[in-house]
Design an enzyme around this catalytic site. Structure first.
Site, PDB file in Angstrom:
ATOM      1  N   TYR A   1      39.287  34.146  38.668  1.00  0.00           N
ATOM      2  CA  TYR A   1      39.751  33.782  39.996  1.00  0.00           C
ATOM      3  C   TYR A   1      41.094  34.428  40.295  1.00  0.00           C
ATOM      4  O   TYR A   1      41.746  34.986  39.412  1.00  0.00           O
ATOM      5  CB  TYR A   1      39.837  32.253  40.141  1.00  0.00           C
ATOM      6  CG  TYR A   1      40.992  31.591  39.412  1.00  0.00           C
ATOM      7  CD1 TYR A   1      41.009  31.460  38.033  1.00  0.00           C
ATOM      8  CD2 TYR A   1      42.080  31.084  40.126  1.00  0.00           C
ATOM      9  CE1 TYR A   1      42.073  30.849  37.378  1.00  0.00           C
ATOM     10  CE2 TYR A   1      43.148  30.467  39.486  1.00  0.00           C
ATOM     11  CZ  TYR A   1      43.131  30.353  38.106  1.00  0.00           C
ATOM     12  OH  TYR A   1      44.189  29.754  37.461  1.00  0.00           O
TER      13      TYR A   1
ATOM     14  N   ARG B   1      44.557  42.807  39.394  1.00  0.00           N
ATOM     15  CA  ARG B   1      44.360  41.896  38.250  1.00  0.00           C
ATOM     16  C   ARG B   1      42.923  41.371  38.229  1.00  0.00           C
ATOM     17  O   ARG B   1      42.338  41.207  37.162  1.00  0.00           O
ATOM     18  CB  ARG B   1      45.357  40.746  38.293  1.00  0.00           C
ATOM     19  CG  ARG B   1      45.245  39.850  37.048  1.00  0.00           C
ATOM     20  CD  ARG B   1      46.339  38.820  36.983  1.00  0.00           C
ATOM     21  NE  ARG B   1      46.280  37.926  38.125  1.00  0.00           N
ATOM     22  CZ  ARG B   1      47.218  37.027  38.421  1.00  0.00           C
ATOM     23  NH1 ARG B   1      48.278  36.909  37.657  1.00  0.00           N
ATOM     24  NH2 ARG B   1      47.106  36.257  39.476  1.00  0.00           N
TER      25      ARG B   1
ATOM     26  N   ARG C   1      19.935  27.660  31.931  1.00  0.00           N
ATOM     27  CA  ARG C   1      21.134  27.660  31.102  1.00  0.00           C
ATOM     28  C   ARG C   1      20.875  28.446  29.817  1.00  0.00           C
ATOM     29  O   ARG C   1      19.904  28.152  29.111  1.00  0.00           O
ATOM     30  CB  ARG C   1      21.541  26.217  30.749  1.00  0.00           C
ATOM     31  CG  ARG C   1      22.792  26.118  29.893  1.00  0.00           C
ATOM     32  CD  ARG C   1      23.208  24.665  29.703  1.00  0.00           C
ATOM     33  NE  ARG C   1      24.426  24.564  28.915  1.00  0.00           N
ATOM     34  CZ  ARG C   1      24.465  24.452  27.589  1.00  0.00           C
ATOM     35  NH1 ARG C   1      23.343  24.409  26.882  1.00  0.00           N
ATOM     36  NH2 ARG C   1      25.622  24.374  26.960  1.00  0.00           N
TER      37      ARG C   1
ATOM     38  N   LYS D   1      42.288  35.910  33.797  1.00  0.00           N
ATOM     39  CA  LYS D   1      42.459  34.730  34.656  1.00  0.00           C
ATOM     40  C   LYS D   1      41.110  34.032  34.849  1.00  0.00           C
ATOM     41  O   LYS D   1      40.440  34.197  35.878  1.00  0.00           O
ATOM     42  CB  LYS D   1      43.072  35.173  35.999  1.00  0.00           C
ATOM     43  CG  LYS D   1      43.669  34.020  36.788  1.00  0.00           C
ATOM     44  CD  LYS D   1      44.569  34.548  37.878  1.00  0.00           C
ATOM     45  CE  LYS D   1      44.989  33.507  38.875  1.00  0.00           C
ATOM     46  NZ  LYS D   1      45.764  32.409  38.326  1.00  0.00           N
TER      47      LYS D   1
ATOM     48  N   GLU E   1      54.209  30.023  28.413  1.00  0.00           N
ATOM     49  CA  GLU E   1      54.350  29.979  29.879  1.00  0.00           C
ATOM     50  C   GLU E   1      54.177  28.544  30.332  1.00  0.00           C
ATOM     51  O   GLU E   1      54.099  27.637  29.506  1.00  0.00           O
ATOM     52  CB  GLU E   1      53.317  30.919  30.527  1.00  0.00           C
ATOM     53  CG  GLU E   1      51.886  30.608  30.136  1.00  0.00           C
ATOM     54  CD  GLU E   1      50.852  31.625  30.637  1.00  0.00           C
ATOM     55  OE1 GLU E   1      51.102  32.305  31.631  1.00  0.00           O
ATOM     56  OE2 GLU E   1      49.788  31.709  30.005  1.00  0.00           O
TER      57      GLU E   1
END
Ligand code: PMP
Length: 288
Positions: free
Chosen positions: A33, A52, A101, A152, A184
């Protein structure tokens, strides 16, 4: 008011937007995301977020969505349709749904990525409210996330738990700590300031390569501020003159307390305030 959101090529009222229960971001957190901020109806650091996103997709061997080349237009259209002046655009790409799945990745020739975007209106984003006025308090928490924090992904359970740990402790956020050093924040990059020098962890797979981090460090250097990219300890943070965090949704927030220890005189510091100002000024010049 119902938002207009974007799902796989369609602009829809949020209540009509649907993705499969077999979508891999739902079952496996197999998604990436980006969050881009909007000020005055314009996108900040859009090219950085797009670059990114491309990197995250490449690192996970995920196909680019067909509409990749239209992402700027899609962002702009959502901002316009939802009349966003100050706010955010959230974008998510998942590996799609194979209709069942299975741990094994589906054939990218057959299963196409899912692309979802929506806006969040955040009036007052520029001012930053109480966080900018008074600063935020953080607690240190062990960093038990996976080893590819540079990607991310939508695996945000631990960061969510961290926000809850902070809340329960009467704080606002956390500094994640691994091997005695701060990596972070739960959803932001972390910095301290000592004797005028800005110190923040160097880039590696251990942290997300913040788009705001890159811009803030560039502006700091251009303003002749000294920057050192290295890991620091919680103790160093507690003894720092000031500390702050950066992200696309906060820009720069001053940190005034770490694990109950007040930094300096316990009020937001001048370096964080200056960097917030420069970041907003400069980023607005290139907003699109
Ligand atoms: N680190 C983490 C773990 C984050 O989730 C974020 C925000 N998504 C950041 C840093 C800051 O990145 P950016 O400046 O690109 O928003």
């Amino acid at each position: 008011m119902s938002r207009t959101v974007y799902v796989n090529g369609e602009y829809l009222p949020e209540e009509d937007a649907k993705i499969s229960i077999f979508d891999r971001s739902f079952l496996m957190a197999d998604g990436v995301y980006e969050v881009t901020s909007v000020l005055g109806g314009k996108l900040l650091d859009f090219d950085g977020h797009l670059a990114r996103l491309e990197r995250s997709l490449t690192e996970l061997d995920m196909e680019k969505p067909e509409a990749f080349g239209d992402l700027l237009e899609i962002h702009r259209k959502l901002v316009e349709l939802n009349e966003i002046d100050e706010g955010l655009v959230y974008l998510q790409v998942s590996r799609g749904s194979a209709g069942d799945r299975d741990f094994v990745f589906p054939d990218p020739e057959v299963v196409k990525p899912t692309l979802v975007l929506f806006t969040q209106s955040k009036p007052g984003l520029t001012q930053g409210g109480a966080a900018v006025q008074n600063g935020i308090k953080v607690i240190s928490v062990e960093d038990i996330r996976w080893g590819r924090r540079d990607i991310k992904t939508t695996q945000l359970l631990y960061p969510s738990m961290c926000k809850m740990m902070a809340k329960q402790a009467g704080a606002d956020d956390v500094f994640l700590v691994e091997d005695g050093k701060v990596t972070e924040g739960s959803s932001n990059n972390a910095y301290i300031v000592k004797d005028g020098k800005i110190i923040t962890r160097h880039l590696s797979n251990d942290i997300l390569h913040g788009i705001t981090r890159a811009a803030v460090l560039r502006f700091a250097r251009e303003a002749q501020m000294e920057v050192e990219e290295r890991a620091f300890t919680v103790e160093e943070a507690q003894n720092a003159d000031e500390a702050f965090i950066t992200s696309a949704s906060t820009f720069v927030f001053p940190v005034v307390e770490v694990d109950g220890a007040k930094l300096g005189d316990g009020t937001p510091g001048p370096v964080a305030a200056r960097l917030r100002e420069i970041y907003l000024d400069e980023s607005l010049k290139t907003a699109i």
